[in-house]
Each structure stands twice: as structure tokens, then as C-alpha cells.
Design a protein around this motif. Structure first.
Motif, PDB file in Angstrom:
ATOM      1  N   PRO A   1       0.637  -0.875   0.086  1.00  0.00           N
ATOM      2  CA  PRO A   1       0.093  -0.178   0.190  1.00  0.00           C
ATOM      3  C   PRO A   1       0.660   1.240  -0.093  1.00  0.00           C
ATOM      4  N   ASP A   2       1.899   1.609   0.719  1.00  0.00           N
ATOM      5  CA  ASP A   2       3.077   2.147   1.088  1.00  0.00           C
ATOM      6  C   ASP A   2       3.794   1.253  -0.206  1.00  0.00           C
ATOM      7  N   ALA A   3       4.551   1.942  -1.371  1.00  0.00           N
ATOM      8  CA  ALA A   3       5.446   1.851  -1.571  1.00  0.00           C
ATOM      9  C   ALA A   3       7.078   2.136  -1.537  1.00  0.00           C
ATOM     10  N   SER A   4       7.083   2.937  -0.287  1.00  0.00           N
ATOM     11  CA  SER A   4       8.395   3.276   0.555  1.00  0.00           C
ATOM     12  C   SER A   4       8.432   1.799   1.496  1.00  0.00           C
ATOM     13  N   GLU A   5       7.655   1.281   1.924  1.00  0.00           N
ATOM     14  CA  GLU A   5       7.784   0.248   3.119  1.00  0.00           C
ATOM     15  C   GLU A   5       7.840  -1.558   2.311  1.00  0.00           C
ATOM     16  N   VAL A   6       7.699  -1.094   1.236  1.00  0.00           N
ATOM     17  CA  VAL A   6       7.977  -3.214   0.211  1.00  0.00           C
ATOM     18  C   VAL A   6       9.716  -3.536   0.983  1.00  0.00           C
ATOM     19  N   ALA A   7      10.706  -2.757   0.406  1.00  0.00           N
ATOM     20  CA  ALA A   7      11.687  -3.633   1.519  1.00  0.00           C
ATOM     21  C   ALA A   7      11.785  -3.454   2.315  1.00  0.00           C
ATOM     22  N   GLN A   8      10.946  -2.953   3.907  1.00  0.00           N
ATOM     23  CA  GLN A   8      11.489  -3.113   4.906  1.00  0.00           C
ATOM     24  C   GLN A   8      10.311  -4.683   5.187  1.00  0.00           C
ATOM     25  N   ARG A   9       8.879  -4.444   3.856  1.00  0.00           N
ATOM     26  CA  ARG A   9       8.436  -6.035   4.871  1.00  0.00           C
ATOM     27  C   ARG A   9       8.496  -6.794   4.442  1.00  0.00           C
ATOM     28  N   PHE A  10       9.735  -6.598   3.095  1.00  0.00           N
ATOM     29  CA  PHE A  10      10.123  -7.734   2.676  1.00  0.00           C
ATOM     30  C   PHE A  10      10.851  -8.600   2.911  1.00  0.00           C
ATOM     31  N   LYS A  11      12.210  -7.938   3.985  1.00  0.00           N
ATOM     32  CA  LYS A  11      12.769  -7.923   5.227  1.00  0.00           C
ATOM     33  C   LYS A  11      12.567  -9.109   5.876  1.00  0.00           C
ATOM     34  N   VAL A  12      11.163  -8.230   6.527  1.00  0.00           N
ATOM     35  CA  VAL A  12      10.485  -9.086   7.494  1.00  0.00           C
ATOM     36  C   VAL A  12      10.584 -10.385   7.282  1.00  0.00           C
ATOM     37  N   TYR A  13       9.870 -10.759   6.408  1.00  0.00           N
ATOM     38  CA  TYR A  13       9.513 -11.722   5.281  1.00  0.00           C
ATOM     39  C   TYR A  13      10.566 -12.650   5.343  1.00  0.00           C
ATOM     40  N   ARG A  14      11.826 -12.459   5.285  1.00  0.00           N
ATOM     41  CA  ARG A  14      13.068 -13.078   4.864  1.00  0.00           C
ATOM     42  C   ARG A  14      13.598 -13.616   5.385  1.00  0.00           C
ATOM     43  N   ASN A  15      13.782 -12.577   6.954  1.00  0.00           N
ATOM     44  CA  ASN A  15      14.020 -13.099   8.012  1.00  0.00           C
ATOM     45  C   ASN A  15      13.253 -13.960   8.899  1.00  0.00           C
ATOM     46  N   ASN A  16      11.545 -14.032   8.775  1.00  0.00           N
ATOM     47  CA  ASN A  16      11.169 -14.786   9.286  1.00  0.00           C
ATOM     48  C   ASN A  16      11.098 -16.506   8.686  1.00  0.00           C
ATOM     49  N   VAL A  17      11.692 -16.397   7.754  1.00  0.00           N
ATOM     50  CA  VAL A  17      11.490 -18.240   6.253  1.00  0.00           C
ATOM     51  C   VAL A  17      13.370 -17.677   7.124  1.00  0.00           C
ATOM     52  N   GLN A  18      13.761 -17.366   7.106  1.00  0.00           N
ATOM     53  CA  GLN A  18      15.446 -17.898   7.637  1.00  0.00           C
ATOM     54  C   GLN A  18      15.702 -18.036   8.681  1.00  0.00           C
ATOM     55  N   HIS A  19      14.831 -18.006  10.231  1.00  0.00           N
ATOM     56  CA  HIS A  19      14.925 -17.866  11.197  1.00  0.00           C
ATOM     57  C   HIS A  19      14.199 -19.264  10.849  1.00  0.00           C
ATOM     58  N   SER A  20      12.900 -19.728  10.933  1.00  0.00           N
ATOM     59  CA  SER A  20      12.222 -20.448  10.752  1.00  0.00           C
ATOM     60  C   SER A  20      13.008 -21.564  10.221  1.00  0.00           C
ATOM     61  N   LEU A  21      13.857 -21.824   9.182  1.00  0.00           N
ATOM     62  CA  LEU A  21      14.452 -23.514   9.041  1.00  0.00           C
ATOM     63  C   LEU A  21      15.692 -23.198   8.964  1.00  0.00           C
ATOM     64  N   THR A  22      16.067 -22.332   9.998  1.00  0.00           N
ATOM     65  CA  THR A  22      17.333 -22.812  10.883  1.00  0.00           C
ATOM     66  C   THR A  22      17.240 -23.114  11.691  1.00  0.00           C
ATOM     67  N   ARG A  23      16.150 -23.251  12.649  1.00  0.00           N
ATOM     68  CA  ARG A  23      15.620 -23.800  13.549  1.00  0.00           C
ATOM     69  C   ARG A  23      15.061 -25.410  13.416  1.00  0.00           C
ATOM     70  N   ALA A  24      14.274 -25.040  12.150  1.00  0.00           N
ATOM     71  CA  ALA A  24      14.085 -26.227  11.863  1.00  0.00           C
ATOM     72  C   ALA A  24      15.341 -27.526  11.425  1.00  0.00           C
ATOM     73  N   LEU A  25      16.444 -26.680  11.231  1.00  0.00           N
ATOM     74  CA  LEU A  25      17.248 -27.379  11.043  1.00  0.00           C
ATOM     75  C   LEU A  25      18.290 -27.639  12.430  1.00  0.00           C
ATOM     76  N   ALA A  26      18.027 -26.954  12.909  1.00  0.00           N
ATOM     77  CA  ALA A  26      19.188 -26.758  14.305  1.00  0.00           C
ATOM     78  C   ALA A  26      18.154 -28.158  15.479  1.00  0.00           C
ATOM     79  N   ALA A  27      16.748 -28.204  15.129  1.00  0.00           N
ATOM     80  CA  ALA A  27      16.312 -29.133  15.495  1.00  0.00           C
ATOM     81  C   ALA A  27      16.067 -30.909  15.323  1.00  0.00           C
ATOM     82  N   ARG A  28      16.930 -30.696  14.112  1.00  0.00           N
ATOM     83  CA  ARG A  28      17.024 -31.976  13.337  1.00  0.00           C
ATOM     84  C   ARG A  28      18.630 -32.886  14.214  1.00  0.00           C
ATOM     85  N   PHE A  29      19.062 -31.247  13.402  1.00  0.00           N
ATOM     86  CA  PHE A  29      20.849 -31.425  14.093  1.00  0.00           C
ATOM     87  C   PHE A  29      21.311 -31.215  16.061  1.00  0.00           C
ATOM     88  N   PRO A  30      20.674 -31.629  16.863  1.00  0.00           N
ATOM     89  CA  PRO A  30      20.984 -30.156  17.817  1.00  0.00           C
ATOM     90  C   PRO A  30      22.197 -31.149  18.150  1.00  0.00           C
TER      91      PRO A  30
END
Length: 249
Positions: A30-59
Motif C-alpha cells: 500500500p505504501d511503496a516505500s515499505e516494500v523493502a522493509q516488509r520483504f526484509k521481515v518476511y525474509r528474516n522469518n523464513v530464514q529463522h524458521s528454517l534455521t531452527r528446523a535444521l537445529a531441531a534435526r541436528f541438535p
């Protein structure tokens, strides 16, 4: 994303952006100036979730290198080998190979094998169910001809390094004991109560179990080693699910 691009190209651009610095072209907000920040939040969530999934598999791998380093290492692996299957339990099969060739952990030559052990435990945990044979199933006249069908979770593990001992030393409540030099061998399986076991075994027992797992009759499997420790282990943990006596029904 632009609707006139092929779907495969859209997916590829989106995936690349998850491991880059910029948002993919065509993302709107809705606000074009927020695109980069919103995608950064999404990117961080994906990376964090997959990292924790990997840590759970290889503690234990996380313990060996520390949480901070594991996070950085996991993100390098995830960028190289992201999940390709919606069933996440199958993800991580290439992590051990990644560790084998990851220069920052070259001083830990055993780390890839520890990861292989942990991945095998995960496979055993999610293997198909099967009921064990009755306790008196071996009460037959001719033992040598018997062929055993083992539980689907049964796997054998071997390493030139003391990888089993290293894994055991990093379990909760493990006693501090000196590590013996490798190689290490182990039986990995899931008991009827759903407990996953990692039983360190002697090379001779490993040899017998490997033969039995391949369908070799007991007599031939025992040509070069006493089969008693292998049979005791299988029966104690409920890992024999059927027996072929070699006699036509």
C-alpha cells in the motif's frame, strides 16, 4: 510480481531474493516505500524458521559449533539447499555432505558423520510402524536357515571417527568419559514404545547385523562372528518383525 512473467521465473526471482539483499522486482505494498522493509521481515522469518528446523534435526551439531555459528552456517546451507519437498522431515539429507566440504569446520573432521547419525535418527523416528514377533519366535529346531525381517526403522551406522561416542557425550545427563579412537559402529532403530535408540556395537556384531539386514540366513551371517550379541540386541528392542523359517508353508 508482474503477471506476464512465466511462473517458474517468478518463483526463481522470489527464491533468489530470500537469500539476497533486495526485494524481488514487482513486489507491491500500500505504501511503496515499505516494500523493502516488509520483504526484509518476511525474509528474516523464513530464514529463522528454517534455521531452527535444521537445529531441531541436528541438535548435537549446534552444540559442537555453538548457536551463533550454527545460525550463520545454517543460512549458508539453506541458501544452497532449500527445502524442495513440503514434507520437512525429508529435508536435511545433504547437510552432512555440506559439512564435509565447509571450510570453517574443517578442523572438526568428524562433524559430517555426527550429522549423518542425527539424520538417521530422524529417519528412524518417522519410519513405518510394525509389531515385533513373539518372544518365543526363535524356538525352532533349525536356526541356521532363519531369515529375519527387521523393523523398517533399523539402520546401521559406521564412521572412521568416534562419531557415536561424540553424539552420546552430548546427550542430556551424559557422563564425561574419555573417547576411544574410532572407528565407531552403531545400530539405530525405533523401539515399540517409539523410543529411538543409538546402540554402539562391536565390529563383529555390526557385520552380523548387516548380513541379517540384507536377508542373509542366520547360519551364513554367523560364519565369522558369534550372532548372540546381535540377536540379543534385536530381541531386546523388539526389532524383529517376521521370521522366514525356510520351510514351505
Amino acid at each position: 510480481m508482474p503477471h506476464d512473467l512465466p511462473h517458474a521465473r517468478i518463483e526463481a526471482a522470489f527464491h533468489d531474493a530470500l537469500w539476497g539483499l533486495d526485494a524481488p522486482a514487482g513486489i507491491t505494498a500500500p505504501d511503496a516505500s515499505e516494500v523493502a522493509q516488509r520483504f526484509k521481515v518476511y525474509r528474516n522469518n523464513v530464514q529463522h524458521s528454517l534455521t531452527r528446523a535444521l537445529a531441531a534435526r541436528f541438535p548435537v551439531i549446534e552444540q559442537l559449533v555453538g548457536a551463533t555459528f550454527f545460525t550463520a552456517m545454517a543460512r549458508a546451507y539453506i541458501a544452497q539447499s532449500p527445502p524442495q519437498d513440503p514434507v520437512m522431515l525429508r529435508w536435511g539429507n545433504s547437510f552432512a555432505g555440506f559439512l564435509d566440504g565447509f571450510p570453517p569446520v574443517a578442523h572438526l573432521p568428524f562433524i559430517g558423520d555426527v550429522a549423518r547419525l542425527e539424520y538417521a535418527r530422524g529417519r528412524a523416528c518417522h519410519a513405518a510402524d510394525a509389531a515385533p514377533v513373539a518372544p518365543d519366535a526363535l524356538a525352532v529346531a533349525e536356526l541356521d536357515a532363519l531369515r529375519f525381517i527387521l523393523h523398517p526403522s533399523v539402520a546401521l551406522f559406521t564412521s572412521f571417527f568416534p562419531a557415536v561416542q561424540i553424539w552420546q557425550a552430548h546427550q542430556p545427563g551424559a557422563a564425561r568419559v574419555p573417547l576411544l579412537s574410532g572407528p565407531d559402529h552403531a545400530l539405530i532403530a525405533r523401539q515399540p514404545d517409539f523410543t529411538v535408540i543409538v546402540a554402539r556395537i562391536e565390529p563383529e556384531t555390526f557385520s552380523v547385523l548387516a548380513a541379517l539386514l540384507n536377508g542373509t540366513p542366520l547360519g551364513r551371517a554367523a560364519d565369522n562372528a558369534d550372532p548372540t550379541p546381535a540377536l540379543t540386541l534385536l530381541l531386546r528392542h523388539g526389532l524383529i518383525i517376521d521370521i522366514d523359517t525356510g520351510v514351505p508353508a
